[in-house]
Write a protein that holds these residues in place. Structure first.
Motif, PDB file in Angstrom:
ATOM      1  N   ILE A 101      12.675 -88.450  89.530  1.00 42.04           N
ATOM      2  CA  ILE A 101      11.710 -87.691  89.755  1.00 42.04           C
ATOM      3  C   ILE A 101      11.973 -86.862  91.593  1.00 42.04           C
ATOM      4  CG2 ILE A 101       9.601 -86.541  90.406  1.00 42.04           C
ATOM      5  CD1 ILE A 101       8.857 -87.733  87.441  1.00 42.04           C
ATOM      6  N   SER A 102      11.975 -85.868  92.592  1.00 44.78           N
ATOM      7  CA  SER A 102      12.555 -86.175  93.882  1.00 44.78           C
ATOM      8  C   SER A 102      11.037 -85.874  93.923  1.00 44.78           C
ATOM      9  CB  SER A 102      12.715 -84.907  94.200  1.00 44.78           C
ATOM     10  OG  SER A 102      11.764 -83.422  93.317  1.00 44.78           O
ATOM     11  N   SER A 103      11.576 -86.923  95.641  1.00 40.89           N
ATOM     12  CA  SER A 103      10.114 -87.654  96.320  1.00 40.89           C
ATOM     13  C   SER A 103       9.747 -86.795  97.502  1.00 40.89           C
ATOM     14  CB  SER A 103      10.070 -89.267  96.188  1.00 40.89           C
ATOM     15  OG  SER A 103       9.509 -89.198  97.392  1.00 40.89           O
ATOM     16  N   SER A 104       9.209 -86.508  98.145  1.00 41.59           N
ATOM     17  CA  SER A 104       8.749 -85.954  98.836  1.00 41.59           C
ATOM     18  C   SER A 104       9.112 -87.040 100.780  1.00 41.59           C
ATOM     19  CB  SER A 104       7.672 -84.897  99.547  1.00 41.59           C
ATOM     20  OG  SER A 104       6.566 -85.652  98.455  1.00 41.59           O
ATOM     21  N   TYR A 105       9.101 -87.758 100.455  1.00 42.80           N
ATOM     22  CA  TYR A 105       9.080 -89.371 101.023  1.00 42.80           C
ATOM     23  C   TYR A 105      10.133 -90.275 101.069  1.00 42.80           C
ATOM     24  CZ  TYR A 105       3.394 -89.130 101.145  1.00 42.80           C
ATOM     25  OH  TYR A 105       2.459 -87.964 100.799  1.00 42.80           O
TER      26      TYR A 105
END
Length: 158
Positions: free
Chosen positions: A141-145
């Motif tokens: 799952i891609s993270s925005s942090y």
């Protein structure tokens, strides 16, 4: 201590504590990122209005810890356990466990089947807490942090 701690759902009087405790721990280990500011400055819009909840651990009118459940708009999971922060003076005293258990119970009562979280392996006490609660490491799952180097999922037995 933890026997007297009350876990309360969001009210505006805890808004500053939610932001302050998060900024304190994030800046202690990492860099505060634009997404942090967005979520912390606009907690009602970003979390509450979208079907999530913010939990505060309160003892004698003092907020010792906070965490949020952010409603997911993906099929991968129902809620993200996020923005968990415990005051340095309350760390290691079970406050994080109380918060997480209450958040999981709340999500379960809302019919959730999966709770996701993002963390960093540098935060070993947090990782151990999540594992104790049944979270397992996942990938994909891609993270925005930028600080995220581990993702975990808890599958609830509904």
């Amino acid at each position: 201590m933890k026997n007297n701690v009350q876990i309360e759902t969001y009210t505006p009087k805890y808004k500053e504590s939610f932001k302050d405790l998060n900024i304190e721990w994030i800046s202690n280990y990492f860099e505060v990122e634009p997404n942090d500011i967005k979520a912390l400055d606009h907690a009602e819009d970003y979390i509450i209005e979208k079907g999530g909840e913010i939990f505060s651990a309160v003892l004698n009118d003092e907020v010792l810890g906070v965490c949020a459940l952010i409603k997911s708009n993906t099929k991968d999971y129902d809620y993200e356990l996020a923005k968990m922060a415990v005051s340095p003076k309350a760390q290691g005293k079970g406050v994080g466990l109380l918060l997480a258990k209450e958040a999981i119970k709340w999500a379960s009562e809302k019919g959730a089947s999966k709770i996701y979280l993002e963390s960093n392996t540098k935060l070993q006490p947090a990782i151990k807490l999540y594992e104790k609660l049944g979270f397992k490491e996942i990938k994909g799952i891609s993270s925005s942090y930028n600080r995220v180097d581990i993702q975990m999922m808890l599958v609830l037995n509904s």
